[in-house]
Write an enzyme that holds these catalytic residues in place. Structure first.
Site, short mmCIF file in Angstrom:
data_model
loop_
_atom_site.label_atom_id
_atom_site.label_comp_id
_atom_site.label_asym_id
_atom_site.label_seq_id
_atom_site.Cartn_x
_atom_site.Cartn_y
_atom_site.Cartn_z
N ASP A 8 0.80 -1.23 0.00
CA ASP A 8 0.00 0.00 0.00
C ASP A 8 0.84 1.28 0.00
O ASP A 8 1.47 1.62 1.00
CB ASP A 8 -0.90 0.03 1.23
CG ASP A 8 -1.79 -1.20 1.34
OD1 ASP A 8 -1.26 -2.32 1.19
OD2 ASP A 8 -2.98 -1.06 1.62
N ASN A 40 -4.20 3.97 -1.09
CA ASN A 40 -3.96 5.06 -0.15
C ASN A 40 -3.04 6.13 -0.74
O ASN A 40 -2.53 6.98 -0.02
CB ASN A 40 -3.30 4.54 1.14
CG ASN A 40 -4.16 3.56 1.90
OD1 ASN A 40 -3.73 2.46 2.20
ND2 ASN A 40 -5.37 3.94 2.22
N ASN A 67 -10.41 -0.94 0.01
CA ASN A 67 -11.61 -0.36 0.59
C ASN A 67 -11.70 1.15 0.44
O ASN A 67 -12.76 1.74 0.59
CB ASN A 67 -11.74 -0.75 2.07
CG ASN A 67 -10.56 -0.28 2.89
OD1 ASN A 67 -9.41 -0.67 2.65
ND2 ASN A 67 -10.82 0.55 3.89
N HIS A 68 -10.57 1.82 0.14
CA HIS A 68 -10.60 3.28 -0.06
C HIS A 68 -10.72 3.67 -1.53
O HIS A 68 -10.50 4.82 -1.89
CB HIS A 68 -9.35 3.92 0.54
CG HIS A 68 -9.31 3.88 2.03
ND1 HIS A 68 -10.28 4.44 2.82
CD2 HIS A 68 -8.41 3.31 2.89
CE1 HIS A 68 -9.98 4.25 4.10
NE2 HIS A 68 -8.86 3.56 4.17
N HIS A 151 -7.23 -7.90 -0.50
CA HIS A 151 -7.22 -6.75 0.38
C HIS A 151 -8.17 -7.03 1.55
O HIS A 151 -9.39 -6.99 1.40
CB HIS A 151 -7.67 -5.50 -0.39
CG HIS A 151 -7.37 -4.22 0.31
ND1 HIS A 151 -6.11 -3.65 0.28
CD2 HIS A 151 -8.14 -3.39 1.04
CE1 HIS A 151 -6.13 -2.52 0.96
NE2 HIS A 151 -7.35 -2.35 1.45
N HIS A 176 -3.66 -4.24 3.08
CA HIS A 176 -4.62 -3.51 3.92
C HIS A 176 -4.13 -3.22 5.32
O HIS A 176 -4.34 -2.11 5.82
CB HIS A 176 -5.97 -4.23 4.03
CG HIS A 176 -6.95 -3.52 4.91
ND1 HIS A 176 -7.47 -2.28 4.60
CD2 HIS A 176 -7.50 -3.87 6.11
CE1 HIS A 176 -8.30 -1.90 5.57
NE2 HIS A 176 -8.33 -2.83 6.49
N HIS A 178 -1.13 -2.81 6.52
CA HIS A 178 0.05 -1.94 6.54
C HIS A 178 1.19 -2.47 7.40
O HIS A 178 2.18 -1.78 7.63
CB HIS A 178 -0.31 -0.51 7.00
CG HIS A 178 -1.14 0.23 6.02
ND1 HIS A 178 -1.22 1.62 5.99
CD2 HIS A 178 -1.93 -0.17 5.01
CE1 HIS A 178 -2.03 2.01 5.02
NE2 HIS A 178 -2.47 0.92 4.42
#
Length: 266
Positions: A8, A40, A67-68, A151, A176, A178
């Site tokens: 990410d 991200n 998800n973002h 993810h 996801h 991180h």
């Protein structure tokens, strides 16, 4: 076939780390395909077209999301034509723009890249196992090399997906959380697996965000605006996977972490 996957990319810090490190990794490791998760990449929430092209220029052949995906509204203006930008395939089938998988040509070899999102502790989505089954069955008709970015929050869900499709996909790599995990392995039927590859961006934040806001939220439970950390060191989480081009089976998997405590030496 060597595949380099970058975890990410987080905000401007992640972009900077990506730009200065990925070209170096590509020169030293010689991957034939470089994939990065970019959900991200723009201010920590989603991605816009400028940053998408920036990561491509720095070396990303395919960019996956999570998800973002929709947090930056600009993505809706270009995701429909960006064939190397894929969002989770199990997002509201037929109701959202974009694609959940792509096939790229590496010299004369086709490689399928699939993006799915977990449902445990995540926002609602369609069943990643059912959607994955349908798409993987399609991809198997065109290529033996299939790479999956799963993810998700739960390591168990990611691991279950990998075992479920062991031998049918070349790799299942998690994103996801991180935080890079230490469970890289090749399953019995030849699928490489890593629960989470980690993130690329601020090393001195908390999952990339400013420490003060995150700590405050845990202590007082008040609504807090999280912002990407802009000071301190930088980190890059990655994994390198070697795949047999004929069988699609993984031959080797090695996770890679670069930060002030784990410097990279050429």
């Amino acid at each position: 076939m060597r595949i380099l996957f970058i975890g990410d990319v987080m905000g401007e810090s992640g972009q900077e780390m990506f730009e200065k490190t990925v070209p170096l990794l590509k020169r030293n490791l010689h991957p034939q395909l470089t994939i990065a998760n970019g959900e991200n990449a723009t201010r920590g929430r989603g991605i816009n077209e400028k940053v998408f092209k920036k990561l491509q220029k720095a070396g990303a052949d395919v960019i996956t999301m999570g998800n973002h995906t929709w947090d930056n509204r600009e993505i809706q203006d270009f995701i429909g034509t960006a064939k190397k930008l894929i969002r989770p395939a199990n997002f509201s089938a037929g109701q959202v723009p974009g694609i959940g998988y792509t096939i790229v040509k590496v010299n004369s070899v086709s490689v399928g890249v699939l993006n799915v999102q977990g449902r445990v502790f995540m926002s609602p989505s369609d069943d990643p196992f059912a959607v994955g089954e349908k798409i993987i069955a399609q991809l198997e008709k065109e290529t033996s090399i299939i790479f999956v970015d799963f993810h998700g929050e739960a390591t168990s869900e990611k691991e279950a997906f990998a075992w479920n499709f062991d031998g049918r996909v070349s790799a299942v790599v998690g994103t996801h959380t991180h935080v890079q995990t230490n469970d890289a392995r090749i399953l019995p039927q030849g699928t490489a697996f890593l629960s989470d590859v980690g993130m690329t961006g601020p090393y001195d934040g908390i999952l990339g965000m400013r420490r003060e806001s995150v700590i405050g939220r845990f202590k007082n439970q008040l609504p807090t605006r999280f912002e990407v950390e802009t000071s301190g060191g930088q980190t890059l989480g990655a994994v390198v996977i070697d795949v047999d081009e004929k069988t699609g089976r993984a031959q080797k998997i090695s996770n890679l972490r670069i930060d002030p405590d784990h410097p990279y030496f050429e």
